[in-house]
Design a protein around this motif. Structure first.
Motif, PDB file in Angstrom:
ATOM      1  N   PHE A 181      17.770  79.312  26.487  1.00  0.00           N
ATOM      2  CA  PHE A 181      16.592  79.480  27.077  1.00  0.00           C
ATOM      3  C   PHE A 181      16.094  80.435  28.072  1.00  0.00           C
ATOM      4  CE2 PHE A 181      16.919  74.950  25.122  1.00  0.00           C
ATOM      5  CZ  PHE A 181      16.630  75.291  23.841  1.00  0.00           C
ATOM      6  N   GLN A 182      16.914  80.437  29.085  1.00  0.00           N
ATOM      7  CA  GLN A 182      16.482  81.371  30.177  1.00  0.00           C
ATOM      8  C   GLN A 182      17.257  82.995  29.811  1.00  0.00           C
ATOM      9  OE1 GLN A 182      18.322  79.235  33.596  1.00  0.00           O
ATOM     10  NE2 GLN A 182      16.454  77.978  33.804  1.00  0.00           N
ATOM     11  N   LEU A 183      18.360  83.010  29.148  1.00  0.00           N
ATOM     12  CA  LEU A 183      18.818  84.372  29.083  1.00  0.00           C
ATOM     13  C   LEU A 183      18.096  84.937  27.821  1.00  0.00           C
ATOM     14  CD1 LEU A 183      22.134  84.034  30.574  1.00  0.00           C
ATOM     15  CD2 LEU A 183      20.074  85.012  31.533  1.00  0.00           C
ATOM     16  N   ALA A 184      18.525  84.162  26.441  1.00  0.00           N
ATOM     17  CA  ALA A 184      18.225  84.725  25.048  1.00  0.00           C
ATOM     18  C   ALA A 184      16.711  84.411  24.954  1.00  0.00           C
ATOM     19  CB  ALA A 184      19.068  83.744  24.066  1.00  0.00           C
ATOM     20  N   GLN A 185      16.095  83.486  25.782  1.00  0.00           N
ATOM     21  CA  GLN A 185      14.694  83.020  25.694  1.00  0.00           C
ATOM     22  C   GLN A 185      14.353  82.661  23.904  1.00  0.00           C
ATOM     23  OE1 GLN A 185      11.904  85.913  27.354  1.00  0.00           O
ATOM     24  NE2 GLN A 185      13.074  85.412  29.202  1.00  0.00           N
ATOM     25  N   ALA A 186      15.426  81.944  23.498  1.00  0.00           N
ATOM     26  CA  ALA A 186      15.382  81.429  22.242  1.00  0.00           C
ATOM     27  C   ALA A 186      14.165  80.685  21.795  1.00  0.00           C
ATOM     28  CB  ALA A 186      16.556  80.514  21.933  1.00  0.00           C
ATOM     29  N   ARG A 187      13.390  80.785  20.893  1.00  0.00           N
ATOM     30  CA  ARG A 187      12.249  80.103  20.330  1.00  0.00           C
ATOM     31  C   ARG A 187      12.405  79.220  19.213  1.00  0.00           C
ATOM     32  NH1 ARG A 187      11.185  85.231  21.796  1.00  0.00           N
ATOM     33  NH2 ARG A 187      11.347  85.949  19.852  1.00  0.00           N
ATOM     34  N   PRO A 188      11.675  78.185  19.051  1.00  0.00           N
ATOM     35  CA  PRO A 188      11.665  77.387  17.727  1.00  0.00           C
ATOM     36  C   PRO A 188      11.384  78.348  16.334  1.00  0.00           C
ATOM     37  CG  PRO A 188      10.107  76.443  19.451  1.00  0.00           C
ATOM     38  CD  PRO A 188      10.469  77.489  20.034  1.00  0.00           C
ATOM     39  N   ALA A 189      12.118  78.085  15.405  1.00  0.00           N
ATOM     40  CA  ALA A 189      11.970  78.817  14.282  1.00  0.00           C
ATOM     41  C   ALA A 189      13.047  80.027  14.051  1.00  0.00           C
ATOM     42  CB  ALA A 189      10.758  79.138  13.735  1.00  0.00           C
ATOM     43  N   GLU A 190      13.746  80.396  15.227  1.00  0.00           N
ATOM     44  CA  GLU A 190      14.532  81.215  15.287  1.00  0.00           C
ATOM     45  C   GLU A 190      15.757  80.845  14.774  1.00  0.00           C
ATOM     46  OE1 GLU A 190      13.642  84.918  18.279  1.00  0.00           O
ATOM     47  OE2 GLU A 190      14.390  83.236  19.225  1.00  0.00           O
ATOM     48  N   THR A 191      16.611  81.823  14.255  1.00  0.00           N
ATOM     49  CA  THR A 191      18.073  81.233  14.191  1.00  0.00           C
ATOM     50  C   THR A 191      19.193  81.623  15.107  1.00  0.00           C
ATOM     51  OG1 THR A 191      18.265  83.368  13.122  1.00  0.00           O
ATOM     52  CG2 THR A 191      17.848  81.750  11.453  1.00  0.00           C
ATOM     53  N   VAL A 192      20.071  80.462  15.364  1.00  0.00           N
ATOM     54  CA  VAL A 192      21.276  81.057  16.296  1.00  0.00           C
ATOM     55  C   VAL A 192      22.600  80.649  15.860  1.00  0.00           C
ATOM     56  CG1 VAL A 192      21.017  78.495  17.114  1.00  0.00           C
ATOM     57  CG2 VAL A 192      22.011  80.172  18.765  1.00  0.00           C
ATOM     58  N   LEU A 193      23.602  81.576  15.945  1.00  0.00           N
ATOM     59  CA  LEU A 193      24.704  81.563  15.627  1.00  0.00           C
ATOM     60  C   LEU A 193      25.438  80.868  16.743  1.00  0.00           C
ATOM     61  CD1 LEU A 193      27.337  81.545  14.044  1.00  0.00           C
ATOM     62  CD2 LEU A 193      27.365  83.968  14.754  1.00  0.00           C
ATOM     63  N   VAL A 231      14.544  71.769  19.681  1.00  0.00           N
ATOM     64  CA  VAL A 231      13.337  72.796  19.944  1.00  0.00           C
ATOM     65  C   VAL A 231      13.197  73.469  18.492  1.00  0.00           C
ATOM     66  CG1 VAL A 231      13.475  73.140  22.329  1.00  0.00           C
ATOM     67  CG2 VAL A 231      14.831  74.903  20.575  1.00  0.00           C
ATOM     68  N   GLY A 232      13.845  73.014  17.344  1.00  0.00           N
ATOM     69  CA  GLY A 232      13.683  73.443  16.004  1.00  0.00           C
ATOM     70  C   GLY A 232      14.068  74.562  15.659  1.00  0.00           C
ATOM     71  N   MET A 233      15.203  75.010  16.184  1.00  0.00           N
ATOM     72  CA  MET A 233      15.878  76.368  15.689  1.00  0.00           C
ATOM     73  C   MET A 233      16.567  75.836  14.432  1.00  0.00           C
ATOM     74  SD  MET A 233      17.172  78.003  19.510  1.00  0.00           S
ATOM     75  CE  MET A 233      17.324  79.731  18.660  1.00  0.00           C
ATOM     76  N   THR A 234      17.184  76.962  13.659  1.00  0.00           N
ATOM     77  CA  THR A 234      18.083  76.942  12.771  1.00  0.00           C
ATOM     78  C   THR A 234      19.484  77.373  13.170  1.00  0.00           C
ATOM     79  OG1 THR A 234      16.278  77.420  10.933  1.00  0.00           O
ATOM     80  CG2 THR A 234      18.661  77.791  10.238  1.00  0.00           C
ATOM     81  N   ILE A 235      20.439  76.305  13.107  1.00  0.00           N
ATOM     82  CA  ILE A 235      21.559  76.498  13.602  1.00  0.00           C
ATOM     83  C   ILE A 235      22.738  76.557  12.698  1.00  0.00           C
ATOM     84  CG2 ILE A 235      23.266  75.457  14.953  1.00  0.00           C
ATOM     85  CD1 ILE A 235      20.864  73.590  15.970  1.00  0.00           C
ATOM     86  N   PHE A 236      23.526  78.041  12.890  1.00  0.00           N
ATOM     87  CA  PHE A 236      24.820  78.261  12.067  1.00  0.00           C
ATOM     88  C   PHE A 236      25.843  77.792  13.214  1.00  0.00           C
ATOM     89  CE2 PHE A 236      21.682  81.058  10.004  1.00  0.00           C
ATOM     90  CZ  PHE A 236      21.525  80.452   8.862  1.00  0.00           C
ATOM     91  N   GLY A 237      26.786  77.030  12.790  1.00  0.00           N
ATOM     92  CA  GLY A 237      28.017  77.045  14.033  1.00  0.00           C
ATOM     93  C   GLY A 237      29.199  77.058  13.248  1.00  0.00           C
ATOM     94  N   THR A 238      30.164  77.430  14.084  1.00  0.00           N
ATOM     95  CA  THR A 238      31.588  77.497  13.714  1.00  0.00           C
ATOM     96  C   THR A 238      32.566  76.619  14.465  1.00  0.00           C
ATOM     97  OG1 THR A 238      32.554  79.273  15.367  1.00  0.00           O
ATOM     98  CG2 THR A 238      31.040  80.210  13.494  1.00  0.00           C
ATOM     99  N   ALA A 239      33.519  76.462  13.749  1.00  0.00           N
ATOM    100  CA  ALA A 239      34.692  75.552  14.406  1.00  0.00           C
ATOM    101  C   ALA A 239      36.103  76.028  13.729  1.00  0.00           C
ATOM    102  CB  ALA A 239      34.451  73.991  14.286  1.00  0.00           C
ATOM    103  N   GLY A 240      37.022  75.700  14.244  1.00  0.00           N
ATOM    104  CA  GLY A 240      38.336  76.147  13.623  1.00  0.00           C
ATOM    105  C   GLY A 240      39.026  74.895  12.758  1.00  0.00           C
ATOM    106  N   SER A 241      38.551  73.473  12.829  1.00  0.00           N
ATOM    107  CA  SER A 241      39.171  72.723  12.227  1.00  0.00           C
ATOM    108  C   SER A 241      38.412  71.630  11.650  1.00  0.00           C
ATOM    109  CB  SER A 241      39.933  71.785  13.408  1.00  0.00           C
ATOM    110  OG  SER A 241      38.742  70.928  13.992  1.00  0.00           O
ATOM    111  N   GLU A 242      38.639  71.026  10.481  1.00  0.00           N
ATOM    112  CA  GLU A 242      37.845  70.155   9.625  1.00  0.00           C
ATOM    113  C   GLU A 242      37.060  69.193  10.621  1.00  0.00           C
ATOM    114  OE1 GLU A 242      36.733  70.415   6.867  1.00  0.00           O
ATOM    115  OE2 GLU A 242      37.873  72.091   6.695  1.00  0.00           O
ATOM    116  N   GLN A 243      37.703  68.410  11.490  1.00  0.00           N
ATOM    117  CA  GLN A 243      37.106  67.421  12.061  1.00  0.00           C
ATOM    118  C   GLN A 243      35.974  68.310  13.059  1.00  0.00           C
ATOM    119  OE1 GLN A 243      39.199  65.361  15.061  1.00  0.00           O
ATOM    120  NE2 GLN A 243      39.651  66.961  16.317  1.00  0.00           N
TER     121      GLN A 243
END
Ligand code: NAP
Length: 321
Positions: free
Chosen positions: A134-146, A165-177
């Protein structure tokens, strides 16, 4: 009191569980009885002596994130009562201990429904995620974030904040859990950062448009590719990096993109005050629920330092005195 003490910089084995002198609060200081202490990757870099001129003087007690109750207060403090539930955003004497001496400004109320273990998982992860988004990327609702590395402490915090805040989120991890956790916390889609073609899968998930914001936990591995995943006017926030990386600047130019680095400790006071207020509101209203994957006794700090650097993150590791 019992505490973890470091007498020489080095591997996890330099973390010694010892009897040491109890601190005593002076004017403007608070003594917290620590019920849980959070383990951050940064604690391991400091233990290794990797901070040059900013290394702590030896011997020292590691840790900045603790939760517990007020044990005693120094003169001039009249807005805290003994026994108040609190969490810390830094300490004077170190958090890996039965007692932690803090400045008044480092002690914050812990909402009733947040456990002590969760309280030790607040400031570094959530403060970092909030500042980045929020302070550096100034992300807004409806934006996408990885969120590149969403299964760890900062990543899960970012997922919860972005979802609120209503962003669309793509997330990564390296294990099934880890992937399951990231999905459960609110990511629209999850990707395994150990799969060979996952970056193309992320781009396909945005129909080739790219993402507006990337929070990067391992820039030395990913920054070059991140730039190809950015949308027009996209922003990459570099949160974590453990080495060098090659990038193609034209990827930034073509998108009019930005790459912004951050260190939480450089946050100006006024912006830190915004972070504290926002996090308190989110913790109190249930939007923010720190995930603690591993609880270990304080004496097992060396094991905690080994595990925090291993793959397979699942929220936070905390130590219990
Ligand atoms: P953490 O709990 O140990 O989590 C590490 C995360 O990185 C996990 O999600 C892990 O996923 C992921 N990861 C591993 N390999 C990856 C790869 N190739 N690509 C993308 N992600 C990968 O650590 P944390 O507390 O969340 O901190 C994350 C990083 O940010 C650390 O490097 C830390 O030092 C840094 N940090 C910086 C600041 C700052 O002020 N700049 C503040 C806090 C943290 P798997 O384990 O599932 O593979």
């Amino acid at each position: 009191m019992k505490a973890i003490r470091v007498h020489e910089f080095g591997g996890p084995e330099v973390l010694k569980f010892e009897e040491t002198e109890e601190p005593w609060p002076q004017a403007g200081e608070v003594l917290v009885e620590v019920k849980a202490a959070g383990v951050n990757p940064y604690d391991t870099y400091m233990r290794s002596g990797g901070y040059g001129a900013r290394n702590p003087a030896l011997p020292y007690t590691p840790g900045s994130d603790a939760a517990g109750v007020v044990e005693s207060v120094g003169p001039e403090i009249n807005d805290l009562a003994l026994g108040d539930r609190v969490f810390t955003t830094g300490t004077i004497s170190g958090a890996y201990a039965e007692l932690a001496l803090c400045k008044r400004s480092q002690v914050h109320p812990l909402p009733q429904q947040i456990s002590f273990a969760q309280g030790a998982a607040i400031y570094v992860p959530y403060g970092t995620a909030y500042r980045a988004l929020f302070q550096l990327a100034q992300a807004r609702p409806a934006e996408t974030v990885l969120i590149h590395g969403a299964s760890g402490g900062v990543g899960i915090a970012a997922v919860q904040l972005a979802r609120a805040v209503g962003m669309t989120i793509f997330g990564t991890a390296g294990s099934e859990q880890g992937l399951e956790l990231v999905r459960a916390e609110g990511a629209r889609q999850v990707f395994n950062h150990r799969s060979p073609d996952y970056q193309n899968e992320i781009l396909a998930a945005t129909n080739g448009r790219g993402v507006d914001v990337i929070l990067e936990m391992l820039a030395n591995v990913n920054l070059g590719n991140d730039l190809k995943l950015l949308a027009h006017l996209g922003r990459v926030i570099v949160i974590g990096s453990r080495g060098d990386v090659q990038i193609t600047p034209r990827e930034i130019m073509a998108r009019q993109g930005s790459v912004i680095g951050m260190v939480l400790w450089n946050t100006p006071d006024a912006e830190a005050a915004s972070i504290h207020a926002a996090l308190y509101a989110g913790l109190e209203n249930g939007t923010l629920r720190p995930i603690v994957g591993v609880e270990l006794p304080l004496a097992s700090a060396a094991e905690a330092h080994r595990r925090v650097m291993e793959p397979g993150a699942f929220g936070k590791i905390v130590l219990l005195p």
